[in-house]
Motif scaffolding. Sequence first.
Motif, PDB file in Angstrom:
ATOM      1  N   ALA A 127       0.843  -1.204   0.000  1.00  0.00           N
ATOM      2  CA  ALA A 127       0.000   0.000   0.000  1.00  0.00           C
ATOM      3  C   ALA A 127       0.877   1.254   0.000  1.00  0.00           C
ATOM      4  N   LYS A 128       1.886   1.278   0.848  1.00  0.00           N
ATOM      5  CA  LYS A 128       2.785   2.440   0.904  1.00  0.00           C
ATOM      6  C   LYS A 128       3.471   2.656  -0.437  1.00  0.00           C
ATOM      7  N   ASP A 129       4.004   1.585  -1.010  1.00  0.00           N
ATOM      8  CA  ASP A 129       4.702   1.687  -2.298  1.00  0.00           C
ATOM      9  C   ASP A 129       3.782   2.184  -3.408  1.00  0.00           C
ATOM     10  N   ARG A 130       2.499   1.874  -3.312  1.00  0.00           N
ATOM     11  CA  ARG A 130       1.520   2.265  -4.337  1.00  0.00           C
ATOM     12  C   ARG A 130       0.842   3.599  -4.016  1.00  0.00           C
ATOM     13  N   GLY A 131       1.227   4.217  -2.892  1.00  0.00           N
ATOM     14  CA  GLY A 131       0.618   5.493  -2.514  1.00  0.00           C
ATOM     15  C   GLY A 131      -0.818   5.345  -2.043  1.00  0.00           C
ATOM     16  N   LYS A 132      -1.113   4.203  -1.437  1.00  0.00           N
ATOM     17  CA  LYS A 132      -2.465   3.924  -0.967  1.00  0.00           C
ATOM     18  C   LYS A 132      -2.459   3.801   0.555  1.00  0.00           C
ATOM     19  N   ALA A 133      -3.632   3.753   1.128  1.00  0.00           N
ATOM     20  CA  ALA A 133      -3.770   3.642   2.584  1.00  0.00           C
ATOM     21  C   ALA A 133      -4.558   2.385   2.933  1.00  0.00           C
ATOM     22  N   LEU A 134      -4.359   1.922   4.166  1.00  0.00           N
ATOM     23  CA  LEU A 134      -5.184   0.847   4.715  1.00  0.00           C
ATOM     24  C   LEU A 134      -6.155   1.464   5.710  1.00  0.00           C
ATOM     25  N   GLU A 135      -7.322   0.876   5.800  1.00  0.00           N
ATOM     26  CA  GLU A 135      -8.361   1.429   6.655  1.00  0.00           C
ATOM     27  C   GLU A 135      -8.343   0.805   8.054  1.00  0.00           C
ATOM     28  N   LEU A 136      -8.484   1.676   9.049  1.00  0.00           N
ATOM     29  CA  LEU A 136      -8.787   1.243  10.410  1.00  0.00           C
ATOM     30  C   LEU A 136     -10.307   1.278  10.485  1.00  0.00           C
ATOM     31  N   ASN A 137     -10.925   0.130  10.372  1.00  0.00           N
ATOM     32  CA  ASN A 137     -12.365   0.061  10.182  1.00  0.00           C
ATOM     33  C   ASN A 137     -13.127   0.045  11.501  1.00  0.00           C
ATOM     34  N   GLY A 138     -14.135   0.911  11.591  1.00  0.00           N
ATOM     35  CA  GLY A 138     -14.923   1.049  12.813  1.00  0.00           C
ATOM     36  C   GLY A 138     -15.676  -0.203  13.205  1.00  0.00           C
ATOM     37  N   LYS A 139     -16.251  -0.886  12.235  1.00  0.00           N
ATOM     38  CA  LYS A 139     -16.955  -2.138  12.547  1.00  0.00           C
ATOM     39  C   LYS A 139     -15.971  -3.171  13.074  1.00  0.00           C
ATOM     40  N   ASP A 140     -14.815  -3.271  12.417  1.00  0.00           N
ATOM     41  CA  ASP A 140     -13.811  -4.237  12.856  1.00  0.00           C
ATOM     42  C   ASP A 140     -13.228  -3.867  14.216  1.00  0.00           C
ATOM     43  N   LEU A 141     -13.141  -2.564  14.502  1.00  0.00           N
ATOM     44  CA  LEU A 141     -12.683  -2.142  15.831  1.00  0.00           C
ATOM     45  C   LEU A 141     -13.639  -2.616  16.920  1.00  0.00           C
ATOM     46  N   GLN A 142     -14.914  -2.728  16.597  1.00  0.00           N
ATOM     47  CA  GLN A 142     -15.877  -3.257  17.566  1.00  0.00           C
ATOM     48  C   GLN A 142     -15.778  -4.778  17.667  1.00  0.00           C
ATOM     49  N   LEU A 143     -15.587  -5.436  16.532  1.00  0.00           N
ATOM     50  CA  LEU A 143     -15.594  -6.902  16.503  1.00  0.00           C
ATOM     51  C   LEU A 143     -14.262  -7.528  16.922  1.00  0.00           C
ATOM     52  N   THR A 144     -13.170  -7.014  16.369  1.00  0.00           N
ATOM     53  CA  THR A 144     -11.843  -7.607  16.627  1.00  0.00           C
ATOM     54  C   THR A 144     -10.802  -6.495  16.786  1.00  0.00           C
ATOM     55  N   PRO A 145     -10.862  -5.766  17.893  1.00  0.00           N
ATOM     56  CA  PRO A 145      -9.925  -4.652  18.075  1.00  0.00           C
ATOM     57  C   PRO A 145      -8.456  -5.075  18.025  1.00  0.00           C
ATOM     58  N   GLU A 146      -8.161  -6.305  18.448  1.00  0.00           N
ATOM     59  CA  GLU A 146      -6.767  -6.755  18.427  1.00  0.00           C
ATOM     60  C   GLU A 146      -6.236  -6.875  17.000  1.00  0.00           C
ATOM     61  N   LEU A 147      -7.101  -7.219  16.048  1.00  0.00           N
ATOM     62  CA  LEU A 147      -6.655  -7.322  14.661  1.00  0.00           C
ATOM     63  C   LEU A 147      -6.466  -5.940  14.031  1.00  0.00           C
ATOM     64  N   VAL A 148      -7.337  -5.005  14.344  1.00  0.00           N
ATOM     65  CA  VAL A 148      -7.178  -3.647  13.816  1.00  0.00           C
ATOM     66  C   VAL A 148      -5.916  -3.023  14.413  1.00  0.00           C
TER      67      VAL A 148
END
Length: 193
Positions: A127-148
């Motif tokens: 993602a960095k090399d391509r000038g893109k970003a990864l999302e810190l997703n709100g739903k996933d923060l509720q479901l699996t905060p350790e993975l986010v």
Amino acid sequence: FTSFEEYLSEFPKVQGKNPQVRNGLEVDFIEAHQDFIGKHVSKFEWDVLLCSVHELADGTDVEGKGLPQDAESSHERWSEYFVTQRKALESRAINSNILTHPVRLSVSTPAYPKEIDAWLYDLASIAKDRGKALELNGKDLQLTPELVRKVAQACSKTGCKVSFGSDAHTPEQVSRSYDAASKLISEFKLQVV
């Protein structure tokens, strides 16, 4: 909305009242159809184009229920999910800015493999090399905060930018988990798009 044209025609009306409103679209990455999707989407100017992986090559829904949960099946799904997300980031057909919910497979496959840190690091590097970003997703923060948190760590190590999306499908979900995402952004000194 019945078309992209109708959708985009609404933005001038809203932007006059709030200039921070940007037009955007989330598209699914489906490898077999990426050229068709990319050709259709690229006809329009987007302020932000999100790309997501909601299904695997065989059509398996990443949030589907009733999938086998044995160690081998789980590992295979996670491996395919990361390979597919990598392809989404590398796609020239769909020129997205952000890869959304990079750990969403946890909905259907909660046991994640020991390689997940390395796979997230690889994803963040691409993602960095391509000038893109990864999302810190709100739903996933509720479901699996350790993975986010692992997503945030990988982005911190690689210098990959992040976005925060609440994954809102109803008004009350807008900005969900914003405080948790803000804490991760601050803790890991992440750059936000």
